[in-house]
Design a protein around this motif. Structure first.
Motif, PDB file in Angstrom:
ATOM      1  N   HIS A 146       0.829  -1.210   0.000  1.00 47.82           N
ATOM      2  CA  HIS A 146       0.000   0.000   0.000  1.00 47.82           C
ATOM      3  C   HIS A 146       0.862   1.258   0.000  1.00 47.82           C
ATOM      4  O   HIS A 146       0.791   2.069  -0.922  1.00 47.82           O
ATOM      5  CB  HIS A 146      -0.944  -0.012   1.211  1.00 47.82           C
ATOM      6  N   HIS A 153      -1.557   1.514   8.053  1.00 47.11           N
ATOM      7  CA  HIS A 153      -2.973   1.742   7.738  1.00 47.11           C
ATOM      8  C   HIS A 153      -3.812   0.478   7.890  1.00 47.11           C
ATOM      9  O   HIS A 153      -4.876   0.352   7.289  1.00 47.11           O
ATOM     10  CB  HIS A 153      -3.153   2.312   6.325  1.00 47.11           C
ATOM     11  N   ALA A 182      -3.725  -2.773   6.928  1.00 50.17           N
ATOM     12  CA  ALA A 182      -3.997  -3.878   6.003  1.00 50.17           C
ATOM     13  C   ALA A 182      -3.554  -5.169   6.703  1.00 50.17           C
ATOM     14  O   ALA A 182      -2.575  -5.163   7.445  1.00 50.17           O
ATOM     15  CB  ALA A 182      -3.219  -3.698   4.704  1.00 50.17           C
ATOM     16  N   PRO A 240      -6.398  -1.505   3.019  1.00 46.16           N
ATOM     17  CA  PRO A 240      -6.233  -0.745   1.775  1.00 46.16           C
ATOM     18  C   PRO A 240      -5.198  -1.271   0.791  1.00 46.16           C
ATOM     19  O   PRO A 240      -5.032  -0.687  -0.276  1.00 46.16           O
ATOM     20  CB  PRO A 240      -5.803   0.635   2.290  1.00 46.16           C
TER      21      PRO A 240
END
Ligand code: FES
Length: 364
Positions: free
Chosen positions: A296, A321, A323, A336
């Motif tokens: 990402h 983030h 994932a 994401p």
């Protein structure tokens, strides 16, 4: 402003000069033993850092070879240097020059207005060398007048500079920062396959406005990329490259990266496989190896959290983030990331963990 230190690396360019008068008078067997000791010792640091070797024999009289190293902490550089001194080659080597620096997000917009993308800030904080034949490296200092200019004025000159650089797409730039930790302000390392391209690029850059604000940019070096055995043979004396394997990472071989004792249950460890950072995980009695960079935005998976998901097997949550990636095959489970992450084959022999790159067919 709080500096974002996440993911930043330290970088060292160390130039060695061989005492040829003393070394080349040694019996061949001692020359060979000294080179093999050096190769074996330096390869042992593959676990701790990204390491590239280059010869400068015949390029400059004051240096013979270069080690380009990238690590997470400066202690790794100190330990490598101590180990090199303690090899049988150590007494014949002198570090005639070295540049220490760190990665840092640029304070300028390094894309052009007409770009869709350009190098992202994340890319600037992780060094990822290409397979270029040559490295062109020099220390760089700006005049103090540069720092007195407005941000807009400096940005305009940087944009002009980038526009000139784009005329030479085969030349790749790695800029790192030395403020306060070494004598220069930056270390500039270009990778490329044609020295003439680099000459033309530097020639063109002399005509940019930013060039007026260069205080110093010497000494300049051209270095030729080589495996460690080839680099050792380039310095003269007994040849060794026929005696040792090429870098196993180039042929997909097994590389010892850690001992079991370094990886306790439910923990992670960052190691290197050639130029790739790899995250080792120990979970559910198994050891897994995944590329350390989240697809990402390149978050460091080894700093993520382990989860024991029902039905899907153990997974790691990216610290940036969130994932989730399955450890078994790197598949993205949620979050994401646009795709899964590459995995490596793992083997344990005695107390040693080995990893190997998967065949293309295994990763499809
Ligand atoms: S960097 Fe991993 S989820 Fe964004």
């Amino acid at each position: 402003m709080e500096a974002d230190k996440t993911g930043r690396q330290v970088v060292k360019y160390t130039f060695y000069k061989l005492d040829t008068t003393a070394f080349l008078r040694l019996p061949e067997v001692k020359q060979r033993d000294a080179k093999l000791d050096f190769i074996d010792t330096v390869r042992g640091f593959n676990r701790r850092m990204l390491l590239r070797s280059y010869s400068l024999v015949g390029m400059r009289r004051d240096v013979d070879f270069l080690l380009w190293t990238v690590a997470e902490d400066v202690e790794a550089f100190q330990q490598l240097e101590t180990a090199i001194r303690n090899t049988a080659l150590g007494p014949y080597l002198d570090v005639t020059r070295s540049f220490l620096s760190g990665t840092k997000r640029s304070m300028y917009d390094i894309s052009l207005p007409e770009d869709a993308g350009g190098a992202s800030a994340e890319e600037r904080i992780r060094i990822e060398p290409s397979d270029s034949r040559y490295l062109f490296v020099y220390p760089f200092v700006k005049t103090r007048a540069w720092y007195a200019l407005s941000q807009e004025g400096r940005q305009a000159m940087i944009t002009e500079h980038i526009r000139v650089g784009r005329k030479y797409p085969d030349i790749r730039l790695n800029t790192t920062y030395s403020y306060g930790i070494d004598d220069q302000e930056f270390v500039v390392a270009f990778e490329g396959d044609d020295p003439h391209d680099f000459v033309d690029l530097v020639n063109d850059l002399r005509f940019t406005e930013a060039s007026m604000y260069t205080l110093s940019d010497t000494p300049m070096h051209i270095a030729i990329a080589m495996s460690l055995p080839e680099m050792m043979d380039s310095i003269g004396g007994a040849q060794v490259s026929d005696l040792v394997d090429d870098d196993v990472t180039e042929v997909g071989g097994w590389l010892p990266v850690a001992s079991l004792g370094e990886l306790s249950p439910d923990s992670a460890l960052r190691v290197y496989y050639g130029t790739q950072q790899v995250a080792l995980f120990r979970a559910n009695g198994h050891i897994y190896a995944l590329n350390n960079r989240c697809p990402h935005a390149r978050g460091p998976l080894c700093e993520g959290t382990l989860h024991h998901e029902n039905g899907t097997g153990p997974a790691v949550r990216c610290p940036w983030h969130e994932a989730y990636f399955r450890l078994e095959d790197g598949a993205v489970l949620s979050g994401p990331s646009p795709r899964g992450v590459a995995t490596y084959r793992v083997r344990v022999e005695g107390d040693t963990i080995y990893i190997a790159r998967r065949e293309e067919s295994e990763t499809a």
